[in-house]
Write an enzyme that holds these catalytic residues in place. Structure first.
Site, short mmCIF file in Angstrom:
data_model
loop_
_atom_site.label_atom_id
_atom_site.label_comp_id
_atom_site.label_asym_id
_atom_site.label_seq_id
_atom_site.Cartn_x
_atom_site.Cartn_y
_atom_site.Cartn_z
N GLU A 107 16.36 35.58 33.18
CA GLU A 107 16.89 36.87 32.73
C GLU A 107 18.27 37.07 33.35
OE1 GLU A 107 14.12 39.82 34.11
OE2 GLU A 107 12.40 38.62 33.50
N LYS A 109 20.83 38.84 35.66
CA LYS A 109 20.72 39.62 36.90
C LYS A 109 21.68 40.81 36.79
CE LYS A 109 20.65 39.42 41.91
NZ LYS A 109 21.43 40.65 42.08
N ASP A 111 23.61 44.20 37.46
CA ASP A 111 24.20 44.76 38.69
C ASP A 111 24.13 46.28 38.63
OD1 ASP A 111 25.40 44.84 41.13
OD2 ASP A 111 27.42 44.42 40.42
N TYR A 219 12.67 45.20 33.45
CA TYR A 219 12.51 43.77 33.76
C TYR A 219 11.11 43.39 34.22
CZ TYR A 219 13.65 45.20 38.65
OH TYR A 219 13.69 45.79 39.89
N LYS A 309 22.74 33.08 41.90
CA LYS A 309 23.99 33.84 41.91
C LYS A 309 25.12 33.04 41.25
CE LYS A 309 23.08 37.69 44.25
NZ LYS A 309 23.84 38.02 45.44
N CYS A 403 65.66 27.13 57.45
CA CYS A 403 64.82 26.48 56.44
C CYS A 403 63.93 25.43 57.11
CB CYS A 403 65.70 25.83 55.39
SG CYS A 403 64.80 24.78 54.21
N CYS A 406 65.54 21.82 55.63
CA CYS A 406 66.90 21.34 55.90
C CYS A 406 67.58 22.08 57.05
CB CYS A 406 67.76 21.47 54.64
SG CYS A 406 68.16 23.19 54.20
N CYS A 421 66.41 29.89 51.27
CA CYS A 421 67.19 28.90 52.01
C CYS A 421 68.60 28.89 51.44
CB CYS A 421 66.54 27.52 51.86
SG CYS A 421 67.62 26.15 52.33
N CYS A 427 69.59 20.97 50.24
CA CYS A 427 68.21 21.02 50.74
C CYS A 427 67.33 20.07 49.94
CB CYS A 427 67.67 22.44 50.63
SG CYS A 427 65.96 22.62 51.17
#
Length: 666
Positions: A107, A109, A111, A219, A309, A403, A406, A421, A427
């Site tokens: 079934e 579940k 909530d 249920y 779950k 940086c 570099c 940078c 770089c």
């Protein structure tokens, strides 16, 4: 143990009594499993007030307390296929040889809030919450207002006492409507539909409960089944009987083995977003009611049922370190290194922290316990920092001054959250990221020349700029020497590079990696100017005149096309043979979708979504990733999910694939 017990007590009270939890269910499950593992490892130290064998929390004092005739127990949990297989194996261990491998029923579940209903000779008589499992709150008058809860069961008039258990929940649409009304009135909104349902049932004024969009889903039958087990001898038959009586029941699937259960479970993960209510997993029960009785109960849960779950979308873990990465535009991005954890069915070890401003907003530090959220294909993010569990030795995070690649100065412009940078193409990180972007599928689409090989070629000096990619045919002998890159693979790369020379102006503009210029803007530039020379020569006014281009993007493009190095690279690419067909500039009369905003969802059978997006843009449409009231139309393929539901709710036109194909052929 004491720390976990106190935490669980607090969260139990917030969840069961206040209806105001601050933990996701998955986070609560983690805390509970941690305590259970300790108790199993150190049974002599189990504390007398441990909540492990406690179902809920104390009932509210505002309602009359009612003792359940039969305790309302909770369910155990399984989280993966191995756990599921173990549950079914334990069932078999308690059955005789002739009873092995029984049939199971699955079934949804739901909530919501567990409730027990009693009917006397078919007449609704009482409704009681789960409470602590032994005693619950009498909510008879409030539950009576639930619209789909039957108040008289004509076919049960001969049953002295019928007890039906189920879940009271609030459908998604009703939840969103309730929160909108609360916002309009300046009132507190609910965190989720489960809290909204529980809070509604616990109103002292039944009129308030009556105004809330609640629903009851049955249920189980706990007392009053007709003729014992003679006619109704399975859980699935019992639910079918409840449906005949007038109750709403959830989807039911009867399965024979773990593999069938796994298949159904996975199918529900795919379709859960299409359901009108929230579910967080599946419930698996031995289908035979007589076998259920034979298997019996543990102190807290039945041996014959468990909850499977869904993969947790929010999980707690430790942030081990924060590192800094440099993107192709020089952006310095903090990346969190996590203690690896499964989130949404995927193992996550890295999470982006976006920018330094986000670090300050979260007040996150290396060593902190954090909640990580990931839903569907959404990129994982830190949703919460648990400051109460912070290590005393932790220190605030500082923005690096240079940086990390570099060592050029890092700059953070005033009123901006993004640090950069200042090294530019000096770089190496920015150089390699520019190369990776250039060959990507939506840019020049050079198949086979991936990140791994580009970085290797860069380190060996075979490529420095994107123009060098078109000289790689001169280095095939060197390329073959790279590990796992044989002659055939090298030949495929060279052929893909050659094929990429025929492209479109929009793709070429996007591939250049101009800061702020994405696919849509590149498409707009191509349509606005028609050729590359006109775009490169355009002044600020002309650039801003392009649809959807603002001042900042125009400035960035203007600067890019005036940098000598960039002009040199562009000329080298064209000299290498990169070319495209002339762009046919269209007037508004040639663009039937001009000014419209479209969204694409689901799988299209005739083309990829990227191709459909390009066709819509060619007709003048703007293509967005999310539905809003301003959306003109939704192009819906197969398995269209939540976007379809939202479009219908907002009254947005939904266009099928056949209608779309007719539109683009006109």
């Amino acid at each position: 143990m004491r720390t976990l017990i106190e935490a669980l007590k607090t969260h139990n009270y917030r969840y069961y009594v206040l209806d105001n939890p601050i933990l996701e269910d998955s986070e609560y499950d983690q805390l509970r499993r941690s305590l259970l593992e300790l108790e199993e490892a150190y049974p002599d130290l189990i504390q007398p007030d441990s909540p492990i064998n406690q179902v809920g929390d104390i009932p509210l004092s505002a309602f009359t307390q009612v003792t359940h005739d039969i305790p309302m127990l909770s369910l155990g949990n399984v989280f993966d296929y191995d756990d599921l297989h173990g549950f079914m194996r334990r069932v078999n261990d308690r059955l005789s040889d002739a009873q092995q491998n029984p049939e199971y029923e699955m079934e949804l579940k739901l909530d919501g809030l567990a409730v027990s209903l009693k009917y006397e000779n078919g007449h609704y008589a009482q409704a009681v919450t789960r409470g602590d499992g032994q005693t619950g709150e009498d909510i008879t008058q409030n539950a009576k207002t639930i619209r789909n809860l039957p108040l008289y069961l004509r076919d049960a008039k001969d049953i002295d006492l019928l007890e039906v258990r189920g879940e009271v929940l609030m459908p998604k649409a009703g939840f969103e409507r309730l929160n909108r009304l609360a916002e309009d009135k300046g009132e507190k909104t609910f965190a989720n539909p489960r809290n909204a349902a529980a809070g509604s049932l616990r109103q002292l004024d039944p009129a308030i409960a009556a105004s809330r969009p609640l629903a009851f889903y049955a249920y189980s039958v706990n007392q009053g089944l007709p003729d014992s087990f003679d006619k109704i001898d399975t859980q699935s038959a019992a639910l079918a009987w409840l449906g005949d009586l007038g109750f709403t029941v959830s989807a039911v699937e009867v399965i024979a083995n773990p593999r069938a259960a796994q298949t159904y479970y996975e199918s529900m993960i795919e379709t859960r977003d299409d359901l009108p209510f929230e579910i967080d997993g599946m419930v698996i029960k031995v289908n035979s009611l007589s076998l259920q009785q034979q298997l019996g109960f543990l102190s807290r849960e039945p041996r014959w049922a468990t909850a499977y779950k869904f993969p947790a979308e929010t999980v707690m873990t430790r942030l081990q370190a924060i590192e800094w990465q440099v993107g192709r535009t020089g952006q310095i991005t903090p990346v969190g290194k996590l203690e690896p954890v499964k989130v949404g069915g995927v193992t996550v070890s890295n999470v982006t922290l976006h920018n330094f401003g986000e670090i300050e907003r979260l007040d996150v530090r290396a060593g902190d316990m954090v909640s990580v959220h990931r839903a569907g294909d959404v990129i994982p993010k830190i949703s919460r920092v648990w400051h109460d569990q912070r290590l005393e030795t932790s220190e605030p995070v500082a923005l690096p001054s240079t940086c990390p690649v570099c060592e050029s100065p890092v700059i953070l412009p005033e009123d901006e959250a993004l640090a950069r940078c200042s090294g530019g193409l000096f770089c190496p990180a920015q150089q390699t990221e520019a190369l990776i972007h250039f060959v990507s599928r939506r840019a020049m689409d050079i198949d086979g020349l991936g990140e791994r090989w580009l970085i290797s070629f860069f380190k060996q000096g075979l490529v420095k700029t994107v123009a060098d990619i078109y000289d790689l045919h001169q280095h095939t002998e060197e390329m073959i020497t790279f590990e796992k890159l044989g002659e055939k693979s090298v030949q495929n790369i060279i052929e893909a590079i050659e094929a990429s020379k025929k492209t479109t102006l929009a793709r070429f503009i996007y591939a250049l990696g101009i800061r702020g210029v994405g696919e849509g803007t590149a498409q707009n530039f191509a349509q606005q100017f028609g050729d590359l020379d006109s775009l490169m020569a355009a002044d600020m006014d002309a650039l801003i005149a392009t649809p959807d281009v603002g001042t900042i993007t125009a400035e960035l493009a203007h600067e890019f096309f005036r940098a000598p190095h960039n002009i040199e690279v562009i000329n080298s690419l064209i000299e290498a043979g990169v070319h495209w067909d002339k762009v046919e500039q269209k007037s508004s009369s040639d663009l039937p979708l001009d000014g419209q905003t479209w969204v694409i969802t689901g799988a299209l059978s005739s083309m990829a979504r990227d191709e459909a997006k390009a066709k819509l843009q060619a007709l003048g449409a703007k293509v967005s990733g999310s539905i809003s009231a301003k959306t003109t139309a939704l192009l819906a393929g197969e398995k269209a999910g939540s976007k379809m539901a939202k479009a219908e709710k907002l009254g947005v036109k939904v266009v099928g694939e056949d209608e779309f194909l007719g539109l683009v052929r006109e």
